[in-house]
Write a protein that holds these residues in place. Structure first.
Motif, PDB file in Angstrom:
ATOM      1  N   GLU A 122      39.441  34.372  50.219  1.00  0.00           N
ATOM      2  CA  GLU A 122      38.397  35.237  49.680  1.00  0.00           C
ATOM      3  C   GLU A 122      38.758  35.761  48.289  1.00  0.00           C
ATOM      4  OE1 GLU A 122      35.643  38.986  51.213  1.00  0.00           O
ATOM      5  OE2 GLU A 122      37.662  38.706  51.992  1.00  0.00           O
ATOM      6  N   ALA A 123      40.054  36.112  48.103  1.00  0.00           N
ATOM      7  CA  ALA A 123      40.474  36.617  46.794  1.00  0.00           C
ATOM      8  C   ALA A 123      40.291  35.563  45.712  1.00  0.00           C
ATOM      9  CB  ALA A 123      41.932  37.069  46.853  1.00  0.00           C
ATOM     10  N   LYS A 124      40.669  34.321  46.047  1.00  0.00           N
ATOM     11  CA  LYS A 124      40.533  33.242  45.067  1.00  0.00           C
ATOM     12  C   LYS A 124      39.064  32.924  44.829  1.00  0.00           C
ATOM     13  CE  LYS A 124      42.417  28.707  43.952  1.00  0.00           C
ATOM     14  NZ  LYS A 124      43.281  27.599  44.412  1.00  0.00           N
ATOM     15  N   HIS A 125      38.265  33.067  45.867  1.00  0.00           N
ATOM     16  CA  HIS A 125      36.833  32.826  45.726  1.00  0.00           C
ATOM     17  C   HIS A 125      36.210  33.860  44.780  1.00  0.00           C
ATOM     18  CE1 HIS A 125      32.786  31.561  46.790  1.00  0.00           C
ATOM     19  NE2 HIS A 125      32.470  32.840  47.033  1.00  0.00           N
ATOM     20  N   ALA A 126      36.714  35.096  44.909  1.00  0.00           N
ATOM     21  CA  ALA A 126      36.203  36.129  43.999  1.00  0.00           C
ATOM     22  C   ALA A 126      36.534  35.791  42.552  1.00  0.00           C
ATOM     23  CB  ALA A 126      36.782  37.484  44.378  1.00  0.00           C
ATOM     24  N   GLU A 127      37.719  35.209  42.351  1.00  0.00           N
ATOM     25  CA  GLU A 127      38.082  34.787  40.999  1.00  0.00           C
ATOM     26  C   GLU A 127      37.100  33.745  40.481  1.00  0.00           C
ATOM     27  OE1 GLU A 127      42.046  33.412  40.882  1.00  0.00           O
ATOM     28  OE2 GLU A 127      42.898  35.178  41.887  1.00  0.00           O
ATOM     29  N   SER A 128      36.829  32.797  41.334  1.00  0.00           N
ATOM     30  CA  SER A 128      35.930  31.723  40.906  1.00  0.00           C
ATOM     31  C   SER A 128      34.525  32.227  40.644  1.00  0.00           C
ATOM     32  CB  SER A 128      35.905  30.615  41.973  1.00  0.00           C
ATOM     33  OG  SER A 128      35.347  31.116  43.187  1.00  0.00           O
ATOM     34  N   GLN A 129      34.141  33.340  41.255  1.00  0.00           N
ATOM     35  CA  GLN A 129      32.805  33.890  41.065  1.00  0.00           C
ATOM     36  C   GLN A 129      32.724  34.843  39.875  1.00  0.00           C
ATOM     37  OE1 GLN A 129      30.141  32.851  42.812  1.00  0.00           O
ATOM     38  NE2 GLN A 129      31.584  31.392  43.735  1.00  0.00           N
ATOM     39  N   GLY A 130      33.853  35.096  39.181  1.00  0.00           N
ATOM     40  CA  GLY A 130      33.822  35.941  37.999  1.00  0.00           C
ATOM     41  C   GLY A 130      34.287  37.360  38.226  1.00  0.00           C
ATOM     42  N   VAL A 131      34.540  37.763  39.505  1.00  0.00           N
ATOM     43  CA  VAL A 131      35.020  39.120  39.766  1.00  0.00           C
ATOM     44  C   VAL A 131      36.398  39.316  39.167  1.00  0.00           C
ATOM     45  CG1 VAL A 131      35.593  40.772  41.567  1.00  0.00           C
ATOM     46  CG2 VAL A 131      33.627  39.246  41.853  1.00  0.00           C
ATOM     47  N   TRP A 132      37.248  38.303  39.353  1.00  0.00           N
ATOM     48  CA  TRP A 132      38.615  38.433  38.847  1.00  0.00           C
ATOM     49  C   TRP A 132      38.646  38.534  37.327  1.00  0.00           C
ATOM     50  CZ3 TRP A 132      41.558  34.842  35.929  1.00  0.00           C
ATOM     51  CH2 TRP A 132      42.898  35.238  35.724  1.00  0.00           C
ATOM     52  N   GLN A 133      37.727  37.773  36.658  1.00  0.00           N
ATOM     53  CA  GLN A 133      37.688  37.864  35.200  1.00  0.00           C
ATOM     54  C   GLN A 133      37.342  39.285  34.752  1.00  0.00           C
ATOM     55  OE1 GLN A 133      36.550  35.421  36.972  1.00  0.00           O
ATOM     56  NE2 GLN A 133      37.080  33.429  36.026  1.00  0.00           N
ATOM     57  N   THR A 134      36.442  39.930  35.506  1.00  0.00           N
ATOM     58  CA  THR A 134      36.089  41.305  35.168  1.00  0.00           C
ATOM     59  C   THR A 134      37.281  42.238  35.370  1.00  0.00           C
ATOM     60  OG1 THR A 134      33.809  40.888  35.832  1.00  0.00           O
ATOM     61  CG2 THR A 134      34.504  43.199  35.688  1.00  0.00           C
ATOM     62  N   ASP A 135      37.998  42.057  36.518  1.00  0.00           N
ATOM     63  CA  ASP A 135      39.184  42.882  36.768  1.00  0.00           C
ATOM     64  C   ASP A 135      40.251  42.638  35.714  1.00  0.00           C
ATOM     65  OD1 ASP A 135      37.939  43.875  38.973  1.00  0.00           O
ATOM     66  OD2 ASP A 135      38.992  42.599  40.418  1.00  0.00           O
ATOM     67  N   LEU A 136      40.410  41.376  35.321  1.00  0.00           N
ATOM     68  CA  LEU A 136      41.414  41.043  34.311  1.00  0.00           C
ATOM     69  C   LEU A 136      41.080  41.724  32.990  1.00  0.00           C
ATOM     70  CD1 LEU A 136      43.934  39.343  33.704  1.00  0.00           C
ATOM     71  CD2 LEU A 136      42.415  37.479  33.020  1.00  0.00           C
ATOM     72  N   TYR A 137      39.807  41.689  32.602  1.00  0.00           N
ATOM     73  CA  TYR A 137      39.394  42.342  31.359  1.00  0.00           C
ATOM     74  C   TYR A 137      39.625  43.860  31.439  1.00  0.00           C
ATOM     75  CZ  TYR A 137      36.363  44.094  27.656  1.00  0.00           C
ATOM     76  OH  TYR A 137      35.876  44.766  26.561  1.00  0.00           O
ATOM     77  N   THR A 138      39.261  44.458  32.598  1.00  0.00           N
ATOM     78  CA  THR A 138      39.463  45.906  32.778  1.00  0.00           C
ATOM     79  C   THR A 138      40.948  46.258  32.707  1.00  0.00           C
ATOM     80  OG1 THR A 138      37.500  46.002  34.177  1.00  0.00           O
ATOM     81  CG2 THR A 138      39.043  47.847  34.316  1.00  0.00           C
ATOM     82  N   GLY A 139      41.780  45.420  33.367  1.00  0.00           N
ATOM     83  CA  GLY A 139      43.224  45.668  33.344  1.00  0.00           C
ATOM     84  C   GLY A 139      43.796  45.588  31.948  1.00  0.00           C
TER      85      GLY A 139
END
Length: 648
Positions: A122-139
């Motif tokens: 699920e975590a990797k799926h979130a990355e593929s859906q763009g959630v992780w990119q948003t978290d990465l930008y926020t971080g």
């Protein structure tokens, strides 16, 4: 699908049906980068799986060959194939916690006997859906602000949260080098990070001097990787903190459930750079704060010394004007600080002519450690002896100012003069003793000659009275010489136990006839439990004889009362004493000589030598005792304190 049917599906049949298209299935699975398996939908038996599925579940290929899909995917149902949409289910893993995965099912034939399942965490799926990119930008945005936190602890807490957001890992900690020992100490803010050791050997920092990724199956090269192996972590990533030649810590990221995030190595490098900068920033601030505290303490100490030292201190500018003076200098020179500020030093410190020469030398950076003993004038013109030291304050060969120290040595001069007087008195005492010894023989000869002449003259001769007066003078001179010799002779005591009550009673009994002749009434009182003393009987007899004789002389004209009291005294801790008071009700001692009554040649008698009480004090002091006097019009009291016997 019901629980009963699921349990039936988990039991593989004894005889497997013939499997078509084995090579095609293998090619199909290898084309997927995500975990994928081929199922026999008639038995739900796992027919084939790709390497990604093996890594995700931690099962080997042989172990998977004997498992049903229900064994690894308990939530499995026909809905995965009927709905056609990705569904969330829990994936069971070997000796590890279950993780949520996104499952997509696809039928492989029209008979619905073969199916393909793909699974993405699920975590990797979130990355593929763009959630992780948003978290990465926020971080990345938040990393720039971690140095704005008020202290290192809050900065690290924020850094840990950002690292968890960017890496999607749960096990994160920092190891910081111990300044006292060659080791690394763990800094963590959650329970998950405690899987890593609290202390690492410094050799781990050498082994992990470059970014390192460890996953199960790779060789263990450091203690932190060994801890990850024991804790069944899916991965552990490390990167050093600090510069290449000055590493001081280690960032450790791992997870027991999820897989490493994409581009984790790049994320670790960004985190390392910002955490290194934050640590160095707060270490610098901490060092600066300590330096400020040390400087403040030093400044406070200097201020305290400046305000309370007995030495006068003047701060002088390079143009020889006074900047500041301390209270001691104010008292010495009799100027207030505000009066002399910005005034030329030559107008305030008026001393020897060479002082200005010395100050001009200081302006050239030449210190004068000692100007010797000179005389400095106060504001009222009075001079006093002083010791002056002038020191230039330099920085990089530039004169910042001059410090002048003035020490008033008037007291030292007085002590020196007093010592000189005492030396002279001691020398005079030696000559006086020699003189007294040498004079006694001529006095005796004169007295003897006067007695012979007087014996040959008739009693009615007018010269007999003259001879008697001359013999009386010889006797008085002889008594004076004996007193001088007794005073100058060193005390050599022969101590023994003395019952002070019986001792004083015997002395008083011998004086009773004379007391009766001058109408003096004796009074003797003793307290209970008076201890014995150690003393020399002959010397102490002289002490009390002098005191009683002086009391009788004071009351000889009008009579009076002589009182002697004996009491135990415990005024000194751990040192018992006996107090003997000898008092009379005579006229008292005049004020002008009361303070000097124990000094040699001080007396109230017209015919006295002034040595009796001086000898008395010497004897009492030699016994390690003390004698004091209180006198007032109508009475005098002498207090004699002698140490009591202790033990046997």
């Amino acid at each position: 699908m019901s629980e009963t049917s699921t349990n039936n599906l988990s039991t593989p049949p004894i005889n497997r049906p013939k499997i078509p298209g084995v090579q095609e299935f293998s090619f199909l699975l290898n084309a997927f980068t995500d975990a994928a398996v081929v199922l026999d939908l008639r038995t739900l038996f796992i027919y084939q799986s790709n390497p990604a599925f093996i890594q995700l579940t931690a099962y080997s290929q042989i172990e998977l060959a004997g498992l049903s899909i229900v064994d690894v995917l308990p939530d499995f149902s026909q809905e995965f194939f009927i709905s056609g949409e990705p569904l969330i289910a829990n994936l069971s893993r070997r000796k590890r916690n279950s993780i949520p995965v996104i499952v997509q099912g696809t039928l492989l034939n029209s008979e619905h006997t073969w199916g393909l399942l793909t699974m993405v965490p699920e975590a990797k799926h979130a990355e593929s859906q763009g959630v992780w990119q948003t978290d990465l930008y926020t971080g990345l945005m938040d990393l720039a602000t971690i140095r704005e936190e008020p202290n290192l602890e809050k900065s690290l807490i924020k850094g840990f949260e950002i690292a968890r957001l960017m890496t999607r890992a749960k096990n994160i900690c920092i190891y910081k080098a111990d300044s006292q020992q060659p080791r690394l100490i763990r800094i963590s803010f959650n329970k998950q990070s405690e899987v890593f050791p609290e202390i690492l050997p410094s050799s781990d920092l050498v082994q992990l001097a470059s970014p390192t990724m460890w996953i199960p199956g790779k060789k263990v090269i450091a203690e932190v990787q060994r801890a990850a192996l024991v804790a069944n972590l899916n991965f552990v990533s490390t990167i050093p903190l600090g510069q290449r030649n000055a590493m001081f810590g280690l960032l450790v990221v791992g997870d027991q459930d999820g897989q490493p995030a994409e581009r984790l190595e790049n994320i670790m490098q960004v985190l390392s750079a910002h955490l290194t900068a934050a640590l160095q920033h707060f270490i610098l601030i901490d060092n600066l704060r300590k330096e400020v505290q040390i400087q403040k303490l030093t400044s406070d100490i200097r201020g305290t010394v400046f305000e309370h030292t007995q030495e006068g201190i003047l701060f002088i500018s390079p143009d020889l004007h006074i900047v500041e003076i301390n209270p001691a200098a104010e008292w010495m020179l009799q100027y207030a600080a505000w009066e002399v500020k910005n005034q030329p030093v030559s107008n305030v410190v008026i001393g020897p002519d060479r002082m200005m020469t010395v100050l001009e030398s200081c302006c050239q950076g030449i210190p004068t450690h000692n100007m010797g003993n000179v005389y400095v004038h106060r504001r009222n013109g009075q001079s006093f002896p002083a010791h002056i030291q002038v020191v230039p304050v330099m920085k990089e060969k530039e004169l910042l100012g001059i410090v002048m120290f003035i020490r008033d040595i008037s007291e030292h001069e007085q002590i020196r003069l007093r010592s000189q007087q005492l030396e002279q008195r001691a020398l005079l005492g030696e000559f006086t003793a020699i003189f007294a010894h040498e004079v006694r023989n001529p006095i005796n000869n004169i007295s003897t000659g006067l007695q012979l002449i007087s014996a040959r003259l008739p009693k009615e001769d007018v010269n007999v009275d003259v001879l008697d007066r001359m013999m009386g003078d010889c006797t008085r001179l002889d008594h004076l010489m004996e007193s001088i010799l007794a005073f100058s002779k060193p005390q050599e005591l022969r101590l023994e136990k003395i019952d002070i009550i019986m001792f004083l009673q015997r002395i008083l009994d011998r004086w009773r006839p004379r007391l009766a002749r001058v109408n003096v009434q004796p009074f003797f009182s003793v307290s209970q439990s008076v201890p014995q003393i150690n003393g020399d009987p002959r010397a102490l007899e002289q002490v009390f004889t002098n005191l009683i004789s002086n009391a009788i002389d004071a009351m000889s004209q009008n009579g009076g009362t002589l009182a002697i009291h004996v009491n135990p005294d415990h005024s000194l801790p751990n040192r018992p004493q006996v107090e003997i008071t000898v008092s009379d009700n005579g006229p008292g001692i005049p004020d002008e000589i009361r303070e000097r009554i124990f000094e040699p040649f001080v007396t109230t008698k017209s015919h006295g030598t002034g040595l009796g009480l001086a000898i008395t004090k010497r004897i009492v002091t030699a016994h390690q005792g003390n004698i004091t006097v209180k006198s007032f019009p109508g009475g005098t009291i002498f207090h004699v304190y002698l140490p009591a016997c202790s033990g046997d």
